[in-house]
Design an enzyme around this catalytic site. Structure first.
Site, PDB file in Angstrom:
ATOM      1  N   GLY A 127       0.819  -1.218   0.000  1.00  0.00           N
ATOM      2  CA  GLY A 127       0.000   0.000   0.000  1.00  0.00           C
ATOM      3  C   GLY A 127       0.844   1.255   0.000  1.00  0.00           C
ATOM      4  N   ASP A 128       1.924   1.252   0.768  1.00  0.00           N
ATOM      5  CA  ASP A 128       2.841   2.396   0.790  1.00  0.00           C
ATOM      6  C   ASP A 128       3.463   2.599  -0.588  1.00  0.00           C
ATOM      7  OD1 ASP A 128       2.342   2.258   3.555  1.00  0.00           O
ATOM      8  OD2 ASP A 128       4.063   0.940   3.840  1.00  0.00           O
TER       9      ASP A 128
END
Length: 301
Positions: free
Chosen positions: A251-252
C-alpha cells in the site's frame, strides 16, 4: 520537495520457519532477515527508487533508531529524524511459517518537546511541496495530531497525502487533502458496510469527496485499484500477473508510485497505473520493489 512523516519507525525482524511454531517450546528458524522501515519510510524508499528525492521526517530512539537512520541514509534518502531522549525504536517480529504470526512493538514515548520540534520542521515547507502522512499514531501522541499537522500547513500551497484509516482519516477531510488511499475494506468500514461492487465502492468514495477529499484512491488487492478524481472522473485498473510473496509495504508503494506517476505528467490515469505497478511490484518481491521492477510492470498495464 516531497516530505514523508513516520511517527513510529520500526525494524521488521523476519523469521522464516518450515516447521510448525510450537508455543511454550524452543523453536528454531531456517533463516532471518531485517527490514528497516515504517509506512512513511516505505513511501520514501519507493519514491527514491523511482528517482524522486525526498526527505523522511519522524521520530527515532536508541540504537535501533540509529540503525533505522543509517539504513535510510544508505538508500540515498535524506533523513531529518528527531531523536528522542529515551526508549528505543520498535523491533517488530514477523514469523513466517505454516502460518504467519506477528508481534508489533509499542515504540518509544514522544514528548511534547519532540512534537514541537516536528512542527518547527513543518514551518520550513514551502508552496509546491508535498507532505505524505502514513499510518497509525503512537499512544503518546494526541489523537488529532494529523489534523494539527494539516492545519499547520494549510495556509500554504502544499499538497497533503493521507494514508490512514477510520476516524484518523475522516477527521482530516475538512482540510481537503490532495489524496487519500483507503482500501475497499477500510472504505466500507468507515460507513459500516461491506462493499461488493465497483459501483458501491465509487458511491462511497464520492461520499468521502463530499466530506472534503479531493482524490480518492482505493486499493483492492488482487482486484486492482480505482481512482475517483477531483474532476469527477473514474479510472479503474487491474493488477499485472505475478506471484505474491509479500504484503508488507504494498500500500505504501502504491502511494509512492501514484505521486511519482502524477508528478511525471500530471495525468491521473497514468498516476493510477504507476501506483498499481509499484504496489504490485512490492507484492511480488521479498522487500520493497526496485525502480526497474516497477517500470517493467507499468509498461504492461
Amino acid at each position: 520537495m516531497i516530505y514523508t512523516v513516520t511517527f513510529n519507525p520500526a525494524i521488521d525482524y523476519v523469521v522464516r520457519m518450515s516447521e510448525e511454531l510450537l508455543p511454550g517450546m524452543t523453536n528454531r528458524s531456517d533463516s532471518e532477515e531485517c527490514y528497516f522501515g515504517g509506512k512513511g519510510i516505505n513511501v520514501s524508499t519507493i519514491l527514491k527508487n523511482l528517482g524522486l528525492d525526498n526527505t523522511a521526517l519522524g521520530f527515532i530512539a536508541g540504537f535501533t533508531g540509529t540503525a533505522i537512520k543509517e539504513s535510510v541514509n544508505k538508500k540515498g534518502i535524506k533523513a531529518d529524524f528527531i531523536e528522542l531522549d529515551s526508549g528505543m525504536s520498535r523491533i517488530n517480529v514477523k514469523i513466517k511459517g505454516q502460518a504467519e504470526t506477528e508481534i508489533n512493538a509499542q515504540g518509544p514515548a514522544i514528548s511534547k518537546e519532540a512534537q514541537d520540534k516536528l512542527f518547527s520542521q513543518l514551518d520550513q515547507l514551502v508552496d509546491g511541496d508535498i507532505l505524505i502522512l502514513a499510518g497509525s499514531i503512537p499512544n503518546s501522541l494526541p489523537s488529532d495530531v494529523y489534523e494539527r499537522i494539516i492545519a499547520k500547513v494549510n495556509d500554504r500551497k502544499i499538497e497533503v497525502v493521507v494514508d490512514a484509516t477510520k476516524d484518523l482519516l475522516k477527521n482530516v477531510l475538512k482540510y481537503h487533502p490532495f489524496l487519500i488511499k483507503p482500501n475497499n475494506h477500510e472504505l466500507g468500514e468507515m460507513f459500516g458496510t461491506v462493499l461488493k461492487t465497483d459501483e458501491e465502492i465509487e458511491l462511497h468514495a464520492k461520499k468521502l469527496q463530499e466530506m472534503g477529499a479531493r482524490n480518492v484512491l482505493i486499493s483492492m488487492a488482487g482486484d486492482g485499484a480505482m481512482l475517483i478524481t477531483e474532476d469527477g472522473e473514474r479510472f479503474r485498473v487491474g493488477v499485472p500477473k505475478g506471484k505474491v510473496k509479500n504484503s508488507v509495504g504494498a500500500g505504501d508503494s502504491m502511494v509512492a508510485g501514484f505521486i511519482a506517476g502524477y508528478l511525471k505528467n500530471h495525468s491521473y490515469e497514468e498516476a493510477l497505473k504507476m501506483g498499481t505497478a509499484a504496489g504490485s511490484a512490492t507484492a511480488f518481491s521479498d522487500d520493497l520493489a526496485t525502480g526497474e521492477a516497477i517500470i517493467e510492470l507499468y509498461k504492461n498495464l
